[in-house]
Design a protein around this motif. Sequence first.
Motif, PDB file in Angstrom:
ATOM      1  N   VAL A 151      -1.764  -3.216  -9.324  1.00 18.07           N
ATOM      2  CA  VAL A 151      -1.291  -1.824  -9.278  1.00 18.07           C
ATOM      3  C   VAL A 151      -2.376  -0.890  -8.746  1.00 18.07           C
ATOM      4  CG1 VAL A 151       0.391  -2.126 -11.135  1.00 18.07           C
ATOM      5  CG2 VAL A 151      -1.960  -1.537 -11.701  1.00 18.07           C
ATOM      6  N   LYS A 152      -3.309  -1.430  -8.000  1.00 16.92           N
ATOM      7  CA  LYS A 152      -4.412  -0.608  -7.503  1.00 16.92           C
ATOM      8  C   LYS A 152      -3.940   0.427  -6.499  1.00 16.92           C
ATOM      9  CE  LYS A 152      -8.942  -0.899  -5.318  1.00 16.92           C
ATOM     10  NZ  LYS A 152      -8.610   0.082  -4.274  1.00 16.92           N
ATOM     11  N   ASP A 153      -2.991   0.071  -5.637  1.00 20.37           N
ATOM     12  CA  ASP A 153      -2.541   0.969  -4.574  1.00 20.37           C
ATOM     13  C   ASP A 153      -1.172   1.560  -4.888  1.00 20.37           C
ATOM     14  OD1 ASP A 153      -4.846   0.504  -3.020  1.00 20.37           O
ATOM     15  OD2 ASP A 153      -3.988  -1.370  -2.276  1.00 20.37           O
ATOM     16  N   VAL A 154      -0.985   1.977  -6.126  1.00 16.79           N
ATOM     17  CA  VAL A 154       0.281   2.615  -6.525  1.00 16.79           C
ATOM     18  C   VAL A 154      -0.073   4.009  -7.035  1.00 16.79           C
ATOM     19  CG1 VAL A 154       2.394   2.370  -7.873  1.00 16.79           C
ATOM     20  CG2 VAL A 154       1.103   0.337  -7.216  1.00 16.79           C
ATOM     21  N   PRO A 155      -0.240   4.963  -6.142  1.00 17.75           N
ATOM     22  CA  PRO A 155      -0.805   6.271  -6.543  1.00 17.75           C
ATOM     23  C   PRO A 155       0.099   7.101  -7.437  1.00 17.75           C
ATOM     24  CG  PRO A 155      -0.065   6.330  -4.263  1.00 17.75           C
ATOM     25  CD  PRO A 155       0.043   4.906  -4.698  1.00 17.75           C
ATOM     26  N   GLN A 156       1.421   6.880  -7.405  1.00 12.58           N
ATOM     27  CA  GLN A 156       2.335   7.718  -8.169  1.00 12.58           C
ATOM     28  C   GLN A 156       2.770   7.086  -9.488  1.00 12.58           C
ATOM     29  OE1 GLN A 156       5.590   9.357  -5.812  1.00 12.58           O
ATOM     30  NE2 GLN A 156       4.492   8.870  -3.919  1.00 12.58           N
TER      31      GLN A 156
ATOM     32  N   ARG B 120       0.832  -1.200   0.000  1.00 10.82           N
ATOM     33  CA  ARG B 120       0.000   0.000   0.000  1.00 10.82           C
ATOM     34  C   ARG B 120       0.870   1.254   0.000  1.00 10.82           C
ATOM     35  NH1 ARG B 120      -5.268   0.832   1.037  1.00 10.82           N
ATOM     36  NH2 ARG B 120      -5.503  -1.381   1.509  1.00 10.82           N
ATOM     37  N   HIS B 121       0.434   2.213  -0.767  1.00 11.94           N
ATOM     38  CA  HIS B 121       1.143   3.495  -0.885  1.00 11.94           C
ATOM     39  C   HIS B 121       2.569   3.287  -1.399  1.00 11.94           C
ATOM     40  CE1 HIS B 121      -2.321   5.046   1.109  1.00 11.94           C
ATOM     41  NE2 HIS B 121      -2.032   4.452   2.246  1.00 11.94           N
ATOM     42  N   SER B 122       2.707   2.414  -2.373  1.00 16.33           N
ATOM     43  CA  SER B 122       4.009   2.197  -2.988  1.00 16.33           C
ATOM     44  C   SER B 122       4.499   3.474  -3.661  1.00 16.33           C
ATOM     45  CB  SER B 122       3.917   1.064  -4.012  1.00 16.33           C
ATOM     46  OG  SER B 122       5.108   0.939  -4.742  1.00 16.33           O
TER      47      SER B 122
END
Length: 611
Positions: free
Chosen positions: A278-283, A256-258
Motif C-alpha cells: 500500500v505504499k503508492d496508495v495516496p488516498q 501507482r497512484h491507485s
Amino acid sequence: MRYAADAMIAFKDLVLIVMLAHACARPEELTVPPQSLAATSAAPSAQSVTQSMETSAITPPPIPHQAVIERQIEVEKADLVPAVTPVASTTAAAPSAAVSSELPDYLKNCFYAEEELCLNWRRHNGSSGDEPAVLDRLDASGVKLDDGEENMTDNMTAISAQNGSLLQSQNLQARDRDANSCQCREHPTRANSWYCCNITHISMISSCSNISKWTNLHVRNLSVQAMNLSNPIYRSLQSLAVTDGNIMQLTNAFPRHSKLKCLNISNNNISDIASRAVKDVPQLEFFGISKNLLSRVPNRNQNKHIALDISGNMRLLCEPLNEIIYGDSFNFVNPENSFCLYNATHKWFNSTNLVSVKQLESIKKCGTKCPVIPNYGNCSCNIYNMMIIQGDQSRTVCHVDCSNLGLLELPSLLPDNTFTLNISNNKISTLGDHFHTNPTYYNIVKLDADNNHISSIYEFEGTKFIEQFQRLYMRNNSLTKIPEYFLNNALMDTGIGRRIYLAENRLQCDCNSAKTLQNWLKERSTDIPDYMDIRCRNLPQSVIELQETKLCQSPPDWTDYIYYLIAAEVILLLALITKVSYDYWVFKTAGYLPWPASKMPKLPCDCLCES
C-alpha cells in the motif's frame, strides 16, 4: 373374454411398472425439504405424492420420458432453494445508505455487499437463465425412447444410468465454464458497485465486462494461493473488500497512484503481505487486515494517518509495530483488542508475552510527554515494567524521574500512564493539590519523595493515590506529625502489600506520641518497615524509645504550695489555741503567769486589768 383377460393383464402390468418406477425413485425426488415448501409453491407436498400414487391405478400414467423430466425439474427447483433461509431479499441493501451516516469517517467510503446476496446466488442463477434447461440436458444424453410398452423397463434403466453419468459430466463442464466466466453481479442499489461470490480463480472476476467502470468491489470467499495486487482490475476501484476467504499471501503492490480509499482484506488466513503493498496508495483512509495470520504490517512511507484494523492477528510482533507507532503512519482501530507478541525476556515486559496496541501507544506517550521544567532541566521517562492493578489486564508503567533537579514544587504535567514518580533530592516543601486536581497524577502508585523539605502529608487525604498506592517514600523530610487516622484506613488491607517509609523525619514528640503514636507504629511495623528510625525533634531519641512515665508527668504548680501554706497556718493556729488554754489553766491553779508572759513589758491597758 380372451381380449378382456389380455386387457386386464396389460392393465395390471402398467400398474406394476408405475409402482416400480415410484419405488425406484430417489428419496429426495419424492420428498420436498421444508425450505422448498416455504420458498416456492411449485414443489409438491408429501400429500400430493401420496395422492398421485393412489390415483395412478385409475389415471393412465404418463410416458416414462415425461415422468423423469418432471421429477428432475422438481429436484432442480428444490436444489436451487438455499439451505439457509435468507434474512432479507436483495433489496435489503437499501438501508445501508442510511446507516452509513452513522459510520466513522474512515468507513464512509467502504462498500460491503450483504451476505444474503451470496446465499441467494444459485437461485438468481436459475432464474436468470444462465443454467441450461433440464430437458435439453436429457435430450443431449442421446437416449432414444421407444413408445412400445415392452421396452419401458429397459428404457427407464438406461435413462437412470445415463442420468448419473450426465450429472457428473455436467459438474465438470460447469467447473470449466465458471473458471472462464464472470461470477460477479452489480449491486441492486449501489451504482457501479459489484460483488463476487465463491471465487476460485481470478479470471472469474477479470472476465467480467466494464471492469474499468467499477467503483466498488466486494469479493466473498476468494480461495486462491496468492492474490496479486498489481492486477489491473483494481486500478479504478475506490473501495475493495476481500473477506471471508482463504488466501495465503498478497503479492506485489497496487498500481501507482491507485484511487483506493478503503481496503479491507479481513478474515482470509493471510500470513504474508508484500512490504510495499500500500505504499503508492495516496488516498487510502482505511486499511483492514483483521482476523488473519500476519506477523507484521506492511510499510507505509507517506506522511498520512490511516485507520488500521489489526485485531484478531495473534501472531503480530510488537517490535515492528513499535516502529509504526512512533512513525505516526497509522491510527489504530480498536487498539485495546489488538494484540502483539513481545519477547518475554525483554526488560520492559517481564510478566507477559501478550501486549495490546493500546499499551504500545502508551509507551510512545511516556517518551513524548515527559516533563520539561524551565530553568531546572528535563525529567527522564521510560517504561519500567508491566503491572496488574486490581484485576485489570497488564498495563505499561511509565516511570518519571525528576530527581536531583533542585525543584521547588511538583511538575505540573506528567504522561497519562505515569505510575511511578521520583522527585527525590529536591527542595520541595509542599505537595500542593496535584493529587486532588491533576488527572496525570491519578494513576500514580509509587511516589519517591525522599530528601526534600515536605512538612506535611495531609494533602494525600481523600485522593486516589491514598486508595491505590503501593509504595510511598518520605524519608528525610520535615514532617512534624503522622496522620495515623487516615493512614490507618489505607493500610487496613494487608493483602495489597503497601509500604510507607518515614525514616529520618523529626516529629514533635509529647505525651500523646508516647501513648498513641508509638503503639500505632508497633502495630504497623510491617507496613512501615523503618519505624524505628523516626526521631523526635524536641528530644534526643526516636519515637519508639519514648517512655510514657516521663513524658506524661505534670510539671510543678504553685497552687500546690497554697494548700501547704493553709495547712501550716491551721496547725499554728491550733498550737496557739492550745498554748493559751494551757497558760490560762496554770494561772488559775498556781496563781502565776507563764514565763513568757512574765517577761513581757507592761502595757497601758494592764492597769485596767489589775483593778
